[in-house]
Design an enzyme around this catalytic site. Structure first.
Site, mmCIF file in Angstrom:
data_model
loop_
_atom_site.group_PDB
_atom_site.id
_atom_site.type_symbol
_atom_site.label_atom_id
_atom_site.label_comp_id
_atom_site.label_asym_id
_atom_site.label_seq_id
_atom_site.Cartn_x
_atom_site.Cartn_y
_atom_site.Cartn_z
ATOM 1 N N GLY A 147 -5.082 -4.939 5.617
ATOM 2 C CA GLY A 147 -4.275 -5.881 4.834
ATOM 3 C C GLY A 147 -4.814 -7.296 4.859
ATOM 4 O O GLY A 147 -4.881 -7.970 3.827
ATOM 5 N N ARG A 148 -5.222 -7.767 6.025
ATOM 6 C CA ARG A 148 -5.687 -9.149 6.145
ATOM 7 C C ARG A 148 -7.101 -9.338 5.597
ATOM 8 O O ARG A 148 -7.609 -10.455 5.556
ATOM 9 C CB ARG A 148 -5.614 -9.612 7.600
ATOM 10 C CG ARG A 148 -6.366 -8.747 8.581
ATOM 11 C CD ARG A 148 -5.973 -9.078 10.005
ATOM 12 N NE ARG A 148 -6.552 -8.198 11.010
ATOM 13 C CZ ARG A 148 -6.051 -7.004 11.341
ATOM 14 N NH1 ARG A 148 -4.973 -6.541 10.725
ATOM 15 N NH2 ARG A 148 -6.619 -6.262 12.288
ATOM 16 N N HIS A 174 -2.287 -38.261 11.036
ATOM 17 C CA HIS A 174 -1.063 -39.019 11.291
ATOM 18 C C HIS A 174 0.020 -38.129 11.893
ATOM 19 O O HIS A 174 1.199 -38.447 11.838
ATOM 20 C CB HIS A 174 -0.575 -39.660 9.990
ATOM 21 C CG HIS A 174 -1.549 -40.647 9.432
ATOM 22 N ND1 HIS A 174 -1.487 -41.998 9.707
ATOM 23 C CD2 HIS A 174 -2.635 -40.482 8.644
ATOM 24 C CE1 HIS A 174 -2.475 -42.626 9.095
ATOM 25 N NE2 HIS A 174 -3.194 -41.724 8.445
ATOM 26 N N GLU A 204 10.331 -5.382 4.004
ATOM 27 C CA GLU A 204 10.546 -6.695 3.393
ATOM 28 C C GLU A 204 10.142 -6.688 1.914
ATOM 29 O O GLU A 204 10.864 -7.202 1.051
ATOM 30 C CB GLU A 204 9.736 -7.765 4.141
ATOM 31 C CG GLU A 204 10.139 -7.973 5.591
ATOM 32 C CD GLU A 204 9.328 -7.125 6.553
ATOM 33 O OE1 GLU A 204 9.299 -7.470 7.746
ATOM 34 O OE2 GLU A 204 8.730 -6.107 6.112
ATOM 35 N N LYS A 261 0.833 -1.205 0.000
ATOM 36 C CA LYS A 261 0.000 0.000 0.000
ATOM 37 C C LYS A 261 0.867 1.255 0.000
ATOM 38 O O LYS A 261 0.658 2.174 -0.794
ATOM 39 C CB LYS A 261 -0.936 -0.005 1.205
ATOM 40 C CG LYS A 261 -1.889 1.174 1.234
ATOM 41 C CD LYS A 261 -2.739 1.202 2.512
ATOM 42 C CE LYS A 261 -3.748 0.107 2.548
ATOM 43 N NZ LYS A 261 -4.695 0.255 3.683
#
Length: 545
Positions: free
Chosen positions: A274-275, A391, A219, A213
């Site tokens: 964002g999420r 499992h 990062e 944004k």
């Protein structure tokens, strides 16, 4: 009850909360075996269905009185008022003074949702139309790279909501994606992530989507500049950036500085968290993979559950019921986690997606009024697709000392029919929820001829609660419904807990300190940290050489 009225009364002082505390003492030891035995219709009665989602919540440690009190808690907490405030564009994200309108991202043309006096729906569809036109140019081969070759590879570079949503959606809808194109995702600042994503690709045929944004996320922009260097090493000319990079951003100045044509910048708004952004321009990689028509179906799925959440009575409202049950276990049974167990390999990234949605939203320790909470908020979400998890960690769920409510997600039809694979898969869904609910008593184990010394080891206590979510088939529309179901369940929980589910200040401090420390790793150390951090910095620099 209005929002203001609800917030003036602390949660634990509400009449419904106090009644639930007393009620819990009475029923906490009741076993699902007895609840089912005393109510033959329980398995059909404690269910809800809407928009193609069938929710069986009968295998929960609840009675009709529990449901009545939980619904009363929703009423006293002002859930309806807060829900209406969100849909009407009020700034319910109070710490950032923002509206919360991911629901506007999937509103059909013609609907009206107003923020600060402006109907935002036309702007949403303007971006969607531009995304669709761009996607068609890429998918048809009309768009050419710098050397005249069509685009065959798409790499989305983002992090958090700019990565988890697109990755999850691509994996979930891979059946519908272009198989002659390669889609990859880079999020980690660890150089290995970028190196592995690009090692077998040709820059002449590769398009990068830079999703940030602000276009300043550390990062993402580190990876973006590495991508630029990687592409130009092959393409040579800086002008090539405009043909091999597009931006999902609102910062035109930084996008231009990077070399991306702002005609290929797709924006979104500060009222999109964002999420909650996978159905905004952040979903450009999804649209490129599955096409504009399937992306529209995804949005339609979202919208159908938005409308269900907005209009359905709470006693029949799927997200509300799921949210209230989560509060019941988190705050009264002290269940610290929730396992999400999709029995569909395409949903292998769905639990990871939900981790951010749920824990970044409701991992809060203060109320909307700034008071420290005196009860548990967001539980830990985790999970893996079935049958792999059986499992792995199901042992702990069945016979461990921790109570772990589980959501089982299954589909009546498979997208890849192979022999009896799907029947076997779904048999495990039904078997696991049955085993978790009812277990196996010592008497039943002995009746099988088990030696006395072995009996305790083979006893299953049961009484482990589960939701079973059944849908017909994993389509783009179904995925939209499933994500919206959890979005609004998270909203419900946050409203009950009186917290702001839409800020995320908890991610800030680490970012600030990292920016300070990177200078010390590349230059003189300040020595201004604690003794542990100072020692770790010195040791790293020494070993790095």
């Amino acid at each position: 009850m209005s929002i203001d009225t609800a917030l003036t009364t602390p949660l634990t002082k509400l009449a419904a909360w106090k009644a639930l505390e007393d009620h819990f003492k009475k029923i906490s030891k009741q076993h699902l075996r007895d609840l089912f035995a005393n109510d033959p219709d329980r398995g059909t009665r404690l269910t809800a269905e809407a928009e193609g989602i069938y929710l069986d919540y009968s295998k929960h440690r609840i009675t009709d009185e529990t449901l009545k009190l939980l619904l009363q808690l929703a009423e006293e907490s002002g859930l309806k008022a807060r829900l209406d405030a969100m849909f009407s564009g009020e700034k319910i994200n109070i710490t950032e003074k923002r509206a919360v309108l991911h629901v506007a991202l999937r509103a059909p043309k013609g609907e009206k949702i107003v923020v600060d006096g402006e109907d935002v729906v036309p702007a949403v569809h303007e971006v969607l139309d531009r995304m669709a036109a761009f996607s068609e140019r890429i998918r048809s081969g009309e768009w050419k790279g710098h050397t005249g070759k069509p685009i065959k590879n798409v790499i989305n570079i983002g992090i958090g909501g700019s990565d988890l949503g697109p990755v999850m959606a691509y994996e979930a809808l891979r059946h519908y994606s272009r198989r002659d194109m390669t889609f990859r995702f880079v999020s980690n600042v660890d150089g290995t992530d970028f190196a592995e994503a690009t090692h077998d690709l040709d820059a002449e045929e590769t398009l990068f989507i830079i999703s940030s944004k602000t276009f300043t996320t550390l990062e993402t922009m580190t990876n973006a500049h590495t991508a630029r260097d990687w592409a130009l090493k092959k393409l040579g000319d800086a002008k090539a950036v405009a043909k091999h990079f597009v931006a999902v951003s609102t910062n035109a100045e930084e996008v231009t500085k990077f070399g991306i044509d702002t005609a290929n910048m797709f924006g979104f708004w500060d009222w999109v968290g964002g999420r909650y952004s996978m159905d905004s321009a952040i979903g450009l990689s999804t649209m490129l993979a599955v096409g504009p028509d399937n992306f529209k179906k995804l949005l339609a799925g979202f919208h159908s559950i938005d409308e269900h959440f907005r209009t359905a009575p709470f006693e029949k409202n799927l997200p509300v019921l799921m949210g209230l049950l989560s509060v019941w276990y988190n705050d009264f049974f002290d269940a610290q986690t929730v396992a999400v167990l999709p029995y569909d390999q395409y949903l292998k990234r769905f639990p990871a997606y939900l981790q951010q949605l749920t824990m970044e939203s409701n991992g809060k320790h203060v109320t909307l009024s700034g008071e420290h909470v005196t009860y548990e908020t967001g539980p830990i979400f985790w999970g893996e697709p079935g049958t792999n998890g059986q499992h792995s960690f199901y042992q702990l769920i069945h016979q461990g000392t921790k109570l772990i409510p589980c959501d089982f997600i299954g589909f009546a039809k498979t997208l890849n029919p192979l022999g009896n694979h799907h029947d076997l898969l779904m048999a495990n869904v039904f078997a696991q929820t049955e085993a978790l609910a009812f277990g196996k008593t010592a008497e039943e184990v002995k009746a099988e001829g088990t030696p006395d010394w072995l009996v305790p080891h083979r006893v299953f206590e049961g009484n482990r609660p589960t939701n079973t979510i059944l849908m017909e088939e994993l389509t783009p529309e179904a995925l939209g419904k499933l994500v919206a179901l959890y979005e609004h369940s998270v909203f419900t929980q946050g409203a009950i807990w009186q917290i702001d589910s839409f800020d995320q200040w908890g991610v800030e401090l680490g970012k600030v300190l990292a920016k300070r420390i990177i200078g010390e790793l590349e230059g003189p150390a300040s020595g201004k940290h604690d003794s542990s951090t100072n020692t770790l910095i010195a040791r790293y620099k020494k070993q790095r050489g």
